[in-house]
Scaffold this motif. Structure first.
Motif, PDB file in Angstrom:
ATOM      1  N   SER A  98      41.520  43.823  53.816  1.00 27.72           N
ATOM      2  CA  SER A  98      41.400  42.847  54.896  1.00 27.72           C
ATOM      3  C   SER A  98      40.017  42.919  55.538  1.00 27.72           C
ATOM      4  O   SER A  98      39.401  43.980  55.640  1.00 27.72           O
ATOM      5  CB  SER A  98      42.474  43.110  55.959  1.00 27.72           C
ATOM      6  OG  SER A  98      42.249  42.323  57.106  1.00 27.72           O
ATOM      7  N   GLY A 126      46.187  44.558  58.332  1.00 31.21           N
ATOM      8  CA  GLY A 126      47.428  45.063  57.750  1.00 31.21           C
ATOM      9  C   GLY A 126      47.589  44.831  56.273  1.00 31.21           C
ATOM     10  O   GLY A 126      48.656  45.106  55.713  1.00 31.21           O
ATOM     11  N   THR A 127      46.555  44.315  55.618  1.00 32.99           N
ATOM     12  CA  THR A 127      46.615  44.123  54.174  1.00 32.99           C
ATOM     13  C   THR A 127      45.418  44.808  53.518  1.00 32.99           C
ATOM     14  O   THR A 127      44.337  44.869  54.111  1.00 32.99           O
ATOM     15  CB  THR A 127      46.608  42.627  53.805  1.00 32.99           C
ATOM     16  OG1 THR A 127      45.435  42.015  54.338  1.00 32.99           O
ATOM     17  CG2 THR A 127      47.837  41.930  54.358  1.00 32.99           C
ATOM     18  N   SER A 128      45.626  45.300  52.344  1.00 32.66           N
ATOM     19  CA  SER A 128      44.556  46.005  51.646  1.00 32.66           C
ATOM     20  C   SER A 128      43.356  45.085  51.439  1.00 32.66           C
ATOM     21  O   SER A 128      43.493  43.938  51.000  1.00 32.66           O
ATOM     22  CB  SER A 128      45.065  46.510  50.294  1.00 32.66           C
ATOM     23  OG  SER A 128      44.053  47.193  49.608  1.00 32.66           O
ATOM     24  N   TRP A 148      45.215  47.218  61.805  1.00 36.49           N
ATOM     25  CA  TRP A 148      46.241  46.197  62.027  1.00 36.49           C
ATOM     26  C   TRP A 148      46.563  46.121  63.514  1.00 36.49           C
ATOM     27  O   TRP A 148      46.757  47.157  64.172  1.00 36.49           O
ATOM     28  CB  TRP A 148      47.485  46.578  61.232  1.00 36.49           C
ATOM     29  CG  TRP A 148      48.702  45.730  61.426  1.00 36.49           C
ATOM     30  CD1 TRP A 148      48.763  44.375  61.389  1.00 36.49           C
ATOM     31  CD2 TRP A 148      50.046  46.191  61.637  1.00 36.49           C
ATOM     32  NE1 TRP A 148      50.052  43.959  61.564  1.00 36.49           N
ATOM     33  CE2 TRP A 148      50.866  45.050  61.711  1.00 36.49           C
ATOM     34  CE3 TRP A 148      50.624  47.446  61.747  1.00 36.49           C
ATOM     35  CZ2 TRP A 148      52.240  45.125  61.918  1.00 36.49           C
ATOM     36  CZ3 TRP A 148      51.991  47.532  61.949  1.00 36.49           C
ATOM     37  CH2 TRP A 148      52.789  46.395  62.028  1.00 36.49           C
ATOM     38  N   LYS A 174      48.123  49.846  58.605  1.00 39.62           N
ATOM     39  CA  LYS A 174      49.185  49.344  57.740  1.00 39.62           C
ATOM     40  C   LYS A 174      48.580  49.056  56.378  1.00 39.62           C
ATOM     41  O   LYS A 174      47.550  48.379  56.292  1.00 39.62           O
ATOM     42  CB  LYS A 174      49.814  48.081  58.339  1.00 39.62           C
ATOM     43  CG  LYS A 174      50.951  47.498  57.516  1.00 39.62           C
ATOM     44  CD  LYS A 174      51.487  46.240  58.195  1.00 39.62           C
ATOM     45  CE  LYS A 174      52.613  45.612  57.383  1.00 39.62           C
ATOM     46  NZ  LYS A 174      53.107  44.355  58.014  1.00 39.62           N
ATOM     47  N   ASN A 175      49.196  49.597  55.340  1.00 36.59           N
ATOM     48  CA  ASN A 175      48.682  49.421  53.976  1.00 36.59           C
ATOM     49  C   ASN A 175      47.227  49.870  53.855  1.00 36.59           C
ATOM     50  O   ASN A 175      46.424  49.253  53.152  1.00 36.59           O
ATOM     51  CB  ASN A 175      48.818  47.959  53.532  1.00 36.59           C
ATOM     52  CG  ASN A 175      50.255  47.489  53.480  1.00 36.59           C
ATOM     53  OD1 ASN A 175      51.146  48.259  53.087  1.00 36.59           O
ATOM     54  ND2 ASN A 175      50.507  46.261  53.874  1.00 36.59           N
ATOM     55  N   SER A 188      44.942  49.661  56.034  1.00 38.83           N
ATOM     56  CA  SER A 188      44.009  48.779  56.741  1.00 38.83           C
ATOM     57  C   SER A 188      44.308  48.792  58.234  1.00 38.83           C
ATOM     58  O   SER A 188      45.433  49.103  58.659  1.00 38.83           O
ATOM     59  CB  SER A 188      44.125  47.349  56.205  1.00 38.83           C
ATOM     60  OG  SER A 188      43.293  46.453  56.916  1.00 38.83           O
TER      61      SER A 188
END
Length: 229
Positions: A150, A146-148, A120, A115-116, A118
């Protein structure tokens, strides 16, 4: 006063020294305290190895089955349902009935995705009565990553972490189990066995929806905040 001769005593002593009946029994009695614990330890060690093997095969089978199940939709994809998870878990109980996995351990099933850009953990499902450090997931919880940028980079240990490819999912299974001795805990002590396995989802699964719960619905999904058999 009459004195008895020591000759009969010496004669009986001589016969006793020459007696060979019961020698094997005496040797066995002397060796038993040494031989018996070694033999019992060998049996317990074999049982420990067999349990490790069974647990490994069970973990692989569970990850494989979860990566395959689902119901076809009208758009040539598959949806994973809570009922599918329950059926696979029930199969696991039957496969490893003698181990009593859900009584003596904890099973965590994770869907590792991207996700994004990354890694997840989209969702997790758990079953088993054991809780706390060493039983709950060692590699993350649902929603991690899930976040850039991470710090969550996959599931596993060190540089051998499992990662999900883009637009796909990896089913990662972790089982933590308290070894149940065949003879006594004296030989192996308190042992917690740990096994992991992962499989890429084979079919075109609808990843965005995660796990659905259509009819026949499941009243209590096996979310990881529950500790049940």
């Amino acid at each position: 006063m009459r004195l008895t001769s020591p000759a009969p005593t010496r004669s009986r002593l001589g016969r006793l020294l020459r007696e060979r009946r019961g020698v094997a029994m005496l040797e066995f009695a002397l060796a038993l305290p040494v031989v018996l614990p070694i033999g019992l330890y060998a049996v317990e060690l074999c049982n420990f190895g067999i349990t490790q093997l069974r647990l490994s095969q069970t973990t692989l089978a569970l990850a494989d089955n979860i990566s395959r199940v689902g119901v076809d939709t009208t758009i040539a994809t598959q949806q994973l349902r809570e009922a599918d998870i329950g059926e696979v878990i029930e199969g696991l109980r039957q496969q490893a009935k003698n181990l009593s996995l859900t009584t003596n351990g904890r099973i965590t099933i994770s869907s590792l995705e991207t996700k994004n850009g990354s890694q997840w953990i989209h969702w997790q499902r758990c079953v088993g009565m054991k809780s706390g450090v060493g039983y709950d997931s060692s590699y993350g919880r649902a929603g991690d990553g899930g976040t850039s940028g991470s710090s969550f980079t996959g599931m596993g240990i060190g540089g051998t972490k499992v990662i999900a490819p883009p637009n796909a999912a990896v089913i990662f299974v972790e089982i933590n189990y308290d070894y149940q001795p065949l003879i006594s805990r004296y030989f192996m002590g308190e042992r917690r066995l740990h096994q992991t396995a992962s499989f890429v989802v084979r079919d075109n699964r609808e990843l965005a929806t995660g796990i659905t719960n259509p009819s026949p619905s499941v009243g209590q999904p096996l979310t990881c905040d529950r500790y049940s058999l």
